[in-house]
Design a protein around this motif. Sequence first.
Motif, PDB file in Angstrom:
ATOM      1  N   VAL A  16      -3.917   3.166  10.874  1.00  0.00           N
ATOM      2  CA  VAL A  16      -5.101   2.385  10.502  1.00  0.00           C
ATOM      3  C   VAL A  16      -5.298   2.416   8.991  1.00  0.00           C
ATOM      4  O   VAL A  16      -5.583   1.380   8.370  1.00  0.00           O
ATOM      5  N   ILE A  17      -5.132   3.576   8.389  1.00  0.00           N
ATOM      6  CA  ILE A  17      -5.273   3.693   6.933  1.00  0.00           C
ATOM      7  C   ILE A  17      -4.240   2.816   6.226  1.00  0.00           C
ATOM      8  O   ILE A  17      -4.553   2.119   5.261  1.00  0.00           O
ATOM      9  N   GLY A  18      -2.993   2.835   6.711  1.00  0.00           N
ATOM     10  CA  GLY A  18      -1.950   2.006   6.109  1.00  0.00           C
ATOM     11  C   GLY A  18      -2.241   0.522   6.229  1.00  0.00           C
ATOM     12  O   GLY A  18      -2.032  -0.247   5.288  1.00  0.00           O
ATOM     13  N   MET A  19      -2.756   0.102   7.380  1.00  0.00           N
ATOM     14  CA  MET A  19      -3.069  -1.312   7.559  1.00  0.00           C
ATOM     15  C   MET A  19      -4.280  -1.729   6.718  1.00  0.00           C
ATOM     16  O   MET A  19      -4.303  -2.835   6.166  1.00  0.00           O
ATOM     17  N   ILE A  20      -5.270  -0.854   6.605  1.00  0.00           N
ATOM     18  CA  ILE A  20      -6.427  -1.169   5.762  1.00  0.00           C
ATOM     19  C   ILE A  20      -6.005  -1.275   4.300  1.00  0.00           C
ATOM     20  O   ILE A  20      -6.433  -2.182   3.581  1.00  0.00           O
ATOM     21  N   TYR A  21      -5.151  -0.356   3.851  1.00  0.00           N
ATOM     22  CA  TYR A  21      -4.660  -0.399   2.475  1.00  0.00           C
ATOM     23  C   TYR A  21      -3.896  -1.698   2.215  1.00  0.00           C
ATOM     24  O   TYR A  21      -4.090  -2.356   1.184  1.00  0.00           O
ATOM     25  N   THR A  22      -3.043  -2.067   3.148  1.00  0.00           N
ATOM     26  CA  THR A  22      -2.267  -3.296   2.991  1.00  0.00           C
ATOM     27  C   THR A  22      -3.181  -4.514   2.926  1.00  0.00           C
ATOM     28  O   THR A  22      -3.020  -5.384   2.062  1.00  0.00           O
ATOM     29  N   GLY A  23      -4.147  -4.585   3.825  1.00  0.00           N
ATOM     30  CA  GLY A  23      -5.082  -5.701   3.818  1.00  0.00           C
ATOM     31  C   GLY A  23      -5.907  -5.758   2.545  1.00  0.00           C
ATOM     32  O   GLY A  23      -6.125  -6.831   1.975  1.00  0.00           O
ATOM     33  N   TYR A  24      -6.352  -4.600   2.079  1.00  0.00           N
ATOM     34  CA  TYR A  24      -7.153  -4.537   0.857  1.00  0.00           C
ATOM     35  C   TYR A  24      -6.355  -5.031  -0.343  1.00  0.00           C
ATOM     36  O   TYR A  24      -6.850  -5.812  -1.160  1.00  0.00           O
ATOM     37  N   GLU A  25      -5.115  -4.596  -0.452  1.00  0.00           N
ATOM     38  CA  GLU A  25      -4.281  -5.016  -1.580  1.00  0.00           C
ATOM     39  C   GLU A  25      -3.916  -6.499  -1.496  1.00  0.00           C
ATOM     40  O   GLU A  25      -3.791  -7.166  -2.522  1.00  0.00           O
ATOM     41  N   LEU A  26      -3.709  -7.019  -0.299  1.00  0.00           N
ATOM     42  CA  LEU A  26      -3.421  -8.445  -0.160  1.00  0.00           C
ATOM     43  C   LEU A  26      -4.623  -9.296  -0.553  1.00  0.00           C
ATOM     44  O   LEU A  26      -4.469 -10.350  -1.183  1.00  0.00           O
ATOM     45  N   VAL A  27      -5.820  -8.851  -0.182  1.00  0.00           N
ATOM     46  CA  VAL A  27      -7.023  -9.599  -0.544  1.00  0.00           C
ATOM     47  C   VAL A  27      -7.224  -9.580  -2.052  1.00  0.00           C
ATOM     48  O   VAL A  27      -7.662 -10.576  -2.641  1.00  0.00           O
ATOM     49  N   ASN A  28      -6.890  -8.466  -2.700  1.00  0.00           N
ATOM     50  CA  ASN A  28      -7.033  -8.365  -4.147  1.00  0.00           C
ATOM     51  C   ASN A  28      -5.856  -8.973  -4.905  1.00  0.00           C
ATOM     52  O   ASN A  28      -5.735  -8.787  -6.112  1.00  0.00           O
ATOM     53  N   LYS A  29      -4.985  -9.663  -4.198  1.00  0.00           N
ATOM     54  CA  LYS A  29      -3.853 -10.385  -4.786  1.00  0.00           C
ATOM     55  C   LYS A  29      -2.931  -9.478  -5.606  1.00  0.00           C
ATOM     56  O   LYS A  29      -2.585  -9.774  -6.746  1.00  0.00           O
ATOM     57  N   SER A  30      -2.539  -8.368  -4.994  1.00  0.00           N
ATOM     58  CA  SER A  30      -1.590  -7.470  -5.637  1.00  0.00           C
ATOM     59  C   SER A  30      -0.223  -8.150  -5.713  1.00  0.00           C
ATOM     60  O   SER A  30       0.139  -8.952  -4.854  1.00  0.00           O
ATOM     61  N   THR A  31       0.544  -7.833  -6.747  1.00  0.00           N
ATOM     62  CA  THR A  31       1.850  -8.476  -6.916  1.00  0.00           C
ATOM     63  C   THR A  31       2.999  -7.642  -6.358  1.00  0.00           C
ATOM     64  O   THR A  31       4.146  -8.072  -6.390  1.00  0.00           O
ATOM     65  N   ALA A  32       2.725  -6.465  -5.850  1.00  0.00           N
ATOM     66  CA  ALA A  32       3.772  -5.587  -5.310  1.00  0.00           C
ATOM     67  C   ALA A  32       3.961  -5.887  -3.820  1.00  0.00           C
ATOM     68  O   ALA A  32       3.644  -5.067  -2.954  1.00  0.00           O
ATOM     69  N   TYR A  33       4.495  -7.072  -3.520  1.00  0.00           N
ATOM     70  CA  TYR A  33       4.614  -7.501  -2.129  1.00  0.00           C
ATOM     71  C   TYR A  33       5.593  -6.650  -1.334  1.00  0.00           C
ATOM     72  O   TYR A  33       5.374  -6.398  -0.151  1.00  0.00           O
ATOM     73  N   THR A  34       6.675  -6.208  -1.951  1.00  0.00           N
ATOM     74  CA  THR A  34       7.662  -5.400  -1.233  1.00  0.00           C
ATOM     75  C   THR A  34       7.033  -4.087  -0.761  1.00  0.00           C
ATOM     76  O   THR A  34       7.212  -3.688   0.391  1.00  0.00           O
ATOM     77  N   THR A  35       6.275  -3.452  -1.628  1.00  0.00           N
ATOM     78  CA  THR A  35       5.609  -2.208  -1.256  1.00  0.00           C
ATOM     79  C   THR A  35       4.585  -2.455  -0.153  1.00  0.00           C
ATOM     80  O   THR A  35       4.479  -1.664   0.794  1.00  0.00           O
ATOM     81  N   LEU A  36       3.853  -3.542  -0.258  1.00  0.00           N
ATOM     82  CA  LEU A  36       2.852  -3.843   0.765  1.00  0.00           C
ATOM     83  C   LEU A  36       3.484  -4.127   2.113  1.00  0.00           C
ATOM     84  O   LEU A  36       2.947  -3.727   3.152  1.00  0.00           O
ATOM     85  N   ILE A  37       4.617  -4.803   2.115  1.00  0.00           N
ATOM     86  CA  ILE A  37       5.312  -5.072   3.374  1.00  0.00           C
ATOM     87  C   ILE A  37       5.775  -3.772   4.018  1.00  0.00           C
ATOM     88  O   ILE A  37       5.589  -3.557   5.219  1.00  0.00           O
ATOM     89  N   VAL A  38       6.337  -2.876   3.223  1.00  0.00           N
ATOM     90  CA  VAL A  38       6.815  -1.593   3.750  1.00  0.00           C
ATOM     91  C   VAL A  38       5.649  -0.769   4.287  1.00  0.00           C
ATOM     92  O   VAL A  38       5.714  -0.221   5.393  1.00  0.00           O
ATOM     93  N   VAL A  39       4.574  -0.673   3.522  1.00  0.00           N
ATOM     94  CA  VAL A  39       3.407   0.106   3.962  1.00  0.00           C
ATOM     95  C   VAL A  39       2.790  -0.517   5.216  1.00  0.00           C
ATOM     96  O   VAL A  39       2.406   0.204   6.143  1.00  0.00           O
TER      97      VAL A  39
END
Length: 61
Positions: A16-39
Amino acid sequence: MNVKRIFGTILTLLGVIGMIYTGYELVNKSTAYTTLIVVGIIGLIFFFSGIGLVKNTKDEA
């Protein structure tokens, strides 16, 4: 105290923590897409394996 059930709960919370982190970073338009996909994928794996452990573990007193 069932170790499998506790481990399943920990895995579920980490997922749940990993999915919340991923969603939060996607909403904030983070540019580290590879890291977000892995997490996100690891979060999903942890979440579903934790749910499976909790659901399939029998309570034996």
